[in-house]
Design an enzyme around this catalytic site. Structure first.
Site, short mmCIF file in Angstrom:
data_model
loop_
_atom_site.label_atom_id
_atom_site.label_comp_id
_atom_site.label_asym_id
_atom_site.label_seq_id
_atom_site.Cartn_x
_atom_site.Cartn_y
_atom_site.Cartn_z
N HIS A 1 -1.86 0.30 7.35
CA HIS A 1 -2.29 0.70 5.96
C HIS A 1 -2.02 1.97 5.68
O HIS A 1 -1.62 2.90 6.74
CB HIS A 1 -3.59 0.55 6.13
CG HIS A 1 -4.56 0.64 4.82
ND1 HIS A 1 -4.15 -0.04 3.85
CD2 HIS A 1 -5.62 1.25 4.29
CE1 HIS A 1 -4.84 0.13 2.71
NE2 HIS A 1 -5.93 0.99 3.37
N ASP B 1 -8.13 5.68 -1.20
CA ASP B 1 -7.94 4.31 -0.66
C ASP B 1 -8.23 3.16 -1.62
O ASP B 1 -9.12 2.64 -2.03
CB ASP B 1 -8.43 4.16 0.61
CG ASP B 1 -8.22 2.70 1.15
OD1 ASP B 1 -7.56 2.08 0.78
OD2 ASP B 1 -8.68 2.39 2.39
N CYS C 1 0.77 -1.35 0.05
CA CYS C 1 0.04 0.18 -0.09
C CYS C 1 0.74 1.26 0.19
O CYS C 1 0.45 2.38 -0.70
CB CYS C 1 -0.91 -0.05 1.23
SG CYS C 1 -0.38 -0.43 2.60
#
Length: 222
Positions: free
Chosen positions: A79, A96, A23
């Site tokens: 994250h 996201d 990520c």
């Protein structure tokens, strides 16, 4: 395309690079693309990279595509998302790539649906947010992906096809400094001091869950 138009018609996430479990690199490339495509300021000054984690590296987030549950809950070690501040008092937008919510989503909606502050979590799952100004992040971030190898040197998850990201000063790996977050980092961070420091600190500022929206309301572009 203005951010208001984007919010009304969500973008297709397939237009953006995405490698599962990477990520931080996905967001690095996303920030660059938002700038080059004219969706963000050309220098990324309206973008902020946000690392979500805690001391235990156990954070619960809802509406994540990787989940096998109907509510989309996933327990991540950390994250990374991008938040775009907006002019005229409009709600910031959350980008996201791992979320099943509209892309992008208004920050208030994202917090309500993904963070779910009203949901009572055990202390081990308490979430903290490291917020880094994108222009600083794009200059300073580096990852040689060592965190994704097991003790035998084998990949835990297949890496992106592009070359590892190297910082402007030649640093090859500092990801740990970004995703290592403790409550002590946020203890002295008032919203006023945080909004000043976020533009200059290499590793940004750390805020508590209940400070996230307040900080971005202070960062709004007039």
């Amino acid at each position: 395309m203005t951010t208001s138009a984007i919010e009304q018609s969500s973008l297709d996430t397939s237009c953006f690079h995405h490698t599962p479990y990477y990520c931080e690199e996905n967001v690095y490339l996303l920030c660059n693309k938002l700038c080059t495509d004219g969706i963000a300021d050309t220098d990324g000054s309206d973008l902020f990279v946000v690392f979500i984690s805690n001391e235990k590296k156990q954070i619960a987030l809802w509406h994540q595509k990787a989940s096998k549950r109907a509510d989309g809950i996933v327990l991540w070690d950390y994250h990374v998302i991008c938040i775009q501040r907006r002019r005229g008092g409009e709600s910031p937008l959350v980008w996201d790539l791992d979320s099943s919510l509209p892309f992008p989503s208004p920050l208030a909606s994202y917090v309500l649906e993904t963070i779910r502050p009203s949901f009572q979590l055990f202390p081990d799952y308490h979430r903290l947010f490291r917020i880094v100004h994108a222009p600083v992040f794009l200059r300073c971030f580096a990852s040689d992906r060592r965190h994704m190898k097991d003790p035998d040197g084998k990949w835990i998850a297949e890496p992106p096809l592009h070359e590892p990201i190297v910082a402007e000063d030649g640093t090859v790996h500092n990801l740990n400094e970004y995703f290592t977050i403790s409550a002590a980092d946020a203890n002295d961070a008032s919203i006023y001091s945080a909004k000043e420091a976020v533009f200059t600190q290499k590793y940004g500022v750390v805020v508590e869950e209940n400070q996230l929206e307040e900080l971005f309301s202070q960062l709004a572009i007039q």
